[in-house]
Design an enzyme around this catalytic site. Structure first.
Site, PDB file in Angstrom:
ATOM      1  N   LYS A 210       0.819  -1.239   0.014  1.00 15.27           N
ATOM      2  CA  LYS A 210       0.003  -0.239  -0.121  1.00 15.27           C
ATOM      3  C   LYS A 210       1.027   1.053   0.013  1.00 15.27           C
ATOM      4  O   LYS A 210       1.722   1.375   0.996  1.00 15.27           O
ATOM      5  CB  LYS A 210      -0.963  -0.009   1.231  1.00 15.27           C
ATOM      6  CG  LYS A 210      -1.747   1.223   1.352  1.00 15.27           C
ATOM      7  CD  LYS A 210      -2.711   1.060   2.675  1.00 15.27           C
ATOM      8  CE  LYS A 210      -3.514   2.469   2.780  1.00 15.27           C
ATOM      9  NZ  LYS A 210      -4.294   2.281   3.877  1.00 15.27           N
ATOM     10  N   ARG A 220     -10.745   9.756   2.153  1.00 16.42           N
ATOM     11  CA  ARG A 220     -10.562  10.507   3.505  1.00 16.42           C
ATOM     12  C   ARG A 220     -11.882  11.583   3.511  1.00 16.42           C
ATOM     13  O   ARG A 220     -12.180  11.810   4.806  1.00 16.42           O
ATOM     14  CB  ARG A 220      -9.394  11.330   3.585  1.00 16.42           C
ATOM     15  CG  ARG A 220      -8.128  10.237   3.745  1.00 16.42           C
ATOM     16  CD  ARG A 220      -6.836  10.712   3.685  1.00 16.42           C
ATOM     17  NE  ARG A 220      -5.971   9.519   3.391  1.00 16.42           N
ATOM     18  CZ  ARG A 220      -4.748   9.799   3.361  1.00 16.42           C
ATOM     19  NH1 ARG A 220      -4.080  11.234   3.325  1.00 16.42           N
ATOM     20  NH2 ARG A 220      -3.632   8.891   3.260  1.00 16.42           N
ATOM     21  N   ARG A 232       1.235   9.776   6.011  1.00 18.81           N
ATOM     22  CA  ARG A 232       1.285   8.354   6.375  1.00 18.81           C
ATOM     23  C   ARG A 232       2.543   8.128   5.711  1.00 18.81           C
ATOM     24  O   ARG A 232       2.641   6.640   5.658  1.00 18.81           O
ATOM     25  CB  ARG A 232       0.007   7.816   5.915  1.00 18.81           C
ATOM     26  CG  ARG A 232      -1.171   8.179   6.280  1.00 18.81           C
ATOM     27  CD  ARG A 232      -2.090   7.347   6.315  1.00 18.81           C
ATOM     28  NE  ARG A 232      -3.554   7.656   6.215  1.00 18.81           N
ATOM     29  CZ  ARG A 232      -4.392   8.280   7.152  1.00 18.81           C
ATOM     30  NH1 ARG A 232      -3.741   8.927   8.197  1.00 18.81           N
ATOM     31  NH2 ARG A 232      -5.729   8.294   6.941  1.00 18.81           N
ATOM     32  N   GLU A 248       7.547  -6.632   1.002  1.00 17.97           N
ATOM     33  CA  GLU A 248       6.452  -6.258   1.715  1.00 17.97           C
ATOM     34  C   GLU A 248       5.259  -7.470   1.681  1.00 17.97           C
ATOM     35  O   GLU A 248       4.822  -7.996   2.608  1.00 17.97           O
ATOM     36  CB  GLU A 248       5.553  -5.083   1.426  1.00 17.97           C
ATOM     37  CG  GLU A 248       6.277  -3.801   2.295  1.00 17.97           C
ATOM     38  CD  GLU A 248       5.821  -3.663   3.709  1.00 17.97           C
ATOM     39  OE1 GLU A 248       4.973  -4.525   4.293  1.00 17.97           O
ATOM     40  OE2 GLU A 248       6.255  -2.666   4.354  1.00 17.97           O
ATOM     41  N   LYS A 263      -2.120  -1.483  -3.690  1.00 17.11           N
ATOM     42  CA  LYS A 263      -3.099  -0.552  -3.552  1.00 17.11           C
ATOM     43  C   LYS A 263      -2.436   0.817  -3.729  1.00 17.11           C
ATOM     44  O   LYS A 263      -1.342   1.021  -3.209  1.00 17.11           O
ATOM     45  CB  LYS A 263      -3.590  -0.123  -2.199  1.00 17.11           C
ATOM     46  CG  LYS A 263      -4.813   0.611  -2.151  1.00 17.11           C
ATOM     47  CD  LYS A 263      -5.384   0.764  -0.353  1.00 17.11           C
ATOM     48  CE  LYS A 263      -6.006   2.020  -0.341  1.00 17.11           C
ATOM     49  NZ  LYS A 263      -6.299   2.203   1.080  1.00 17.11           N
ATOM     50  N   SER A 289     -10.503   5.509  -4.473  1.00 14.72           N
ATOM     51  CA  SER A 289     -11.102   7.047  -4.534  1.00 14.72           C
ATOM     52  C   SER A 289     -10.747   7.827  -5.587  1.00 14.72           C
ATOM     53  O   SER A 289     -11.694   8.002  -6.432  1.00 14.72           O
ATOM     54  CB  SER A 289     -11.382   7.461  -3.205  1.00 14.72           C
ATOM     55  OG  SER A 289     -10.077   7.783  -2.645  1.00 14.72           O
TER      56      SER A 289
HETATM   57  C1  PBG Z   1      -7.190   3.199   5.636  1.00 12.13           C
HETATM   58  C2  PBG Z   1      -7.290   3.087   4.418  1.00 12.13           C
HETATM   59  C3  PBG Z   1      -7.596   4.062   3.350  1.00 12.13           C
HETATM   60  C4  PBG Z   1      -8.045   3.424   2.103  1.00 12.13           C
HETATM   61  C5  PBG Z   1      -8.326   2.251   2.416  1.00 12.13           C
HETATM   62  N1  PBG Z   1      -8.215   2.007   3.809  1.00 12.13           N
HETATM   63  C6  PBG Z   1      -6.788   5.407   3.473  1.00 12.13           C
HETATM   64  C7  PBG Z   1      -5.579   5.861   4.032  1.00 12.13           C
HETATM   65  O1  PBG Z   1      -4.924   4.961   3.957  1.00 12.13           O
HETATM   66  O2  PBG Z   1      -5.569   6.843   4.155  1.00 12.13           O
HETATM   67  C8  PBG Z   1      -8.203   4.358   1.014  1.00 12.13           C
HETATM   68  C9  PBG Z   1      -9.084   3.867  -0.176  1.00 12.13           C
HETATM   69  C10 PBG Z   1      -9.467   4.714  -0.963  1.00 12.13           C
HETATM   70  O3  PBG Z   1      -8.849   6.003  -1.479  1.00 12.13           O
HETATM   71  O4  PBG Z   1     -10.542   4.522  -2.114  1.00 12.13           O
HETATM   72  N2  PBG Z   1      -8.068   2.656   6.730  1.00 12.13           N
END
Ligand code: PBG
Length: 341
Positions: A210, A220, A232, A248, A263, A289
């Site tokens: 990720k 968010r 992050r 990873e 991701k 997203s």
């Molecule tokens: C963290 C999480 C995130 C997403 C899924 N799980 C956000 C992040 O890491 O800030 C992002 C998913 C998306 O953008 O559609 N709980």
């Protein structure tokens, strides 16, 4: 053509000018195109993300994600019935709690929002595969994925809470847990806690590679989980790295991950391809997203054909190696599949 060339090839000029090999032959009709098609999207590929909020009869559109809604438990139950009826096999749940605190208590509360939703959905639609996202960022007042001490997001203490969170999700009835934090050792910790409590058959889908991505912006807003300070980058990966992604993934597999995820999807198809080639595990891609919102925004401007681009995007993700795609397009894509088969 010279006489000499004719002698060598045995062909006359006309034959040489006409291509012998015509790759277009199998592209001329839709019948032929569908016969030679290598990648076909199936509804079984999709996992649909859902955002649950406290309250009743709530269905509030996320402004940056047209067609995506924050829903209360009762609305989610109806939504899940619809998703199941459409032929989409699973959903992933994200919870937005009533109250947040600095240790994310709502995440591992047996009566927390996700735990309650899991119980309600399982009761009504038991066949729907219910996956829960395991993270603290929606539950902490500071919006970070773990415990913050000074300016460090601490690892081991946070992992303990994540394991606790995963256990409460599974006790409520979740079919699979998906840790999305990117802390070290979380898969092992979750596997351990689940096994100790008799949940040896519950799989873990780890967000294994990720990246620290700008593409999470709209999520968010949907999950109300933007960090109040900092970012992050001390746990999510640098977009520039792929060898590290393989490390990873390997580590998560050693720790007991059953499905590994890459991701975001679109800018990381090379990572996805290598993960699938190297490890051959069931591999998921999260079409996040920002990828969704870009398509929606451009389509709204009339600059692209939104449905066509969405299907192309999902097909590309599958072609690159994804067995599963977490996508906000799941319902639209399922309806496209119904209309075209
Ligand atoms: C963290 C999480 C995130 C997403 C899924 N799980 C956000 C992040 O890491 O800030 C992002 C998913 C998306 O953008 O559609 N709980």
């Amino acid at each position: 053509m010279t006489l000499n060339e004719k002698a060598i090839t045995g062909l006359d000029a006309q034959t040489v000018l006409q291509p012998f090999k015509r790759l277009r032959r199998t592209r001329m009709t839709e019948q032929f195109r569908s016969m030679v098609r290598e990648t076909e999207l199936s509804k079984n590929d999709f996992i649909y993300p859902l955002f649950v909020v406290p309250g009743k009869s709530i269905k509030k559109e996320v402004s940056s994600m047209p067609g995506v809604f924050q829903m209360s438990i009762d609305t989610i139950v109806r939504e899940c019935a619809e998703v199941k009826a459409m032929g989409i096999p699973g959903v992933i749940l994200f919870g937005i709690p009533e109250e947040k605190d600095d240790v994310g208590s709502g995440a591992y509360d047996e009566l927390g929002i996700v735990q309650q939703t899991v119980r309600a959905v399982k009761k009504e639609i038991p066949e729907l595969v219910l996956i829960t996202d395991v993270c603290l960022c929606e539950y902490t007042s500071h919006g970070h994925c773990g415990i913050v001490r000074g300016n460090e997001i601490v690892n081991d203490e946070s992992v303990e809470l994540l394991a606790k969170e995963a256990l409460t999700h599974v006790q409520a009835g979740a079919d699979m847990v998906a840790p999305s934090d990117m802390f070290d050792g979380r898969v092992r910790a979750i596997r351990g806690v689940l096994d100790e409590n008799g949940f040896t058959n519950i799989p873990i889908m780890s967000y294994a590679a990720k990246y620290a991505s700008g593409f999470y912006g709209p999520f968010r807003e949907a999950a109300e989980s933007a960090p109040k300070f900092g970012d992050r980058r001390s746990h999510q990966m640098d977009p520039a790295n792929v060898q590290e992604a393989l490390r990873e993934v390997e580590e998560d597999i050693k720790e007991g991950a059953d499905i590994v995820m890459v991701k975001p999807a679109m800018p990381y198809l090379d990572v996805l391809y290598r993960v699938k080639e190297r490890f051959g595990l069931p591999t998921a891609a999260y079409n996040v997203s920002g990828e969704y919102s870009m398509v929606k925004a451009a389509a709204k401007m009339g600059w692209i054909d939104g449905e066509r681009v969405a299907i192309e995007l999902l097909t590309g993700i599958k072609r690159a190696g994804a067995d599963l795609i977490l996508t906000y397009f799941a319902k639209e894509a399922a309806s496209y599949i119904d209309r075209h088969r």
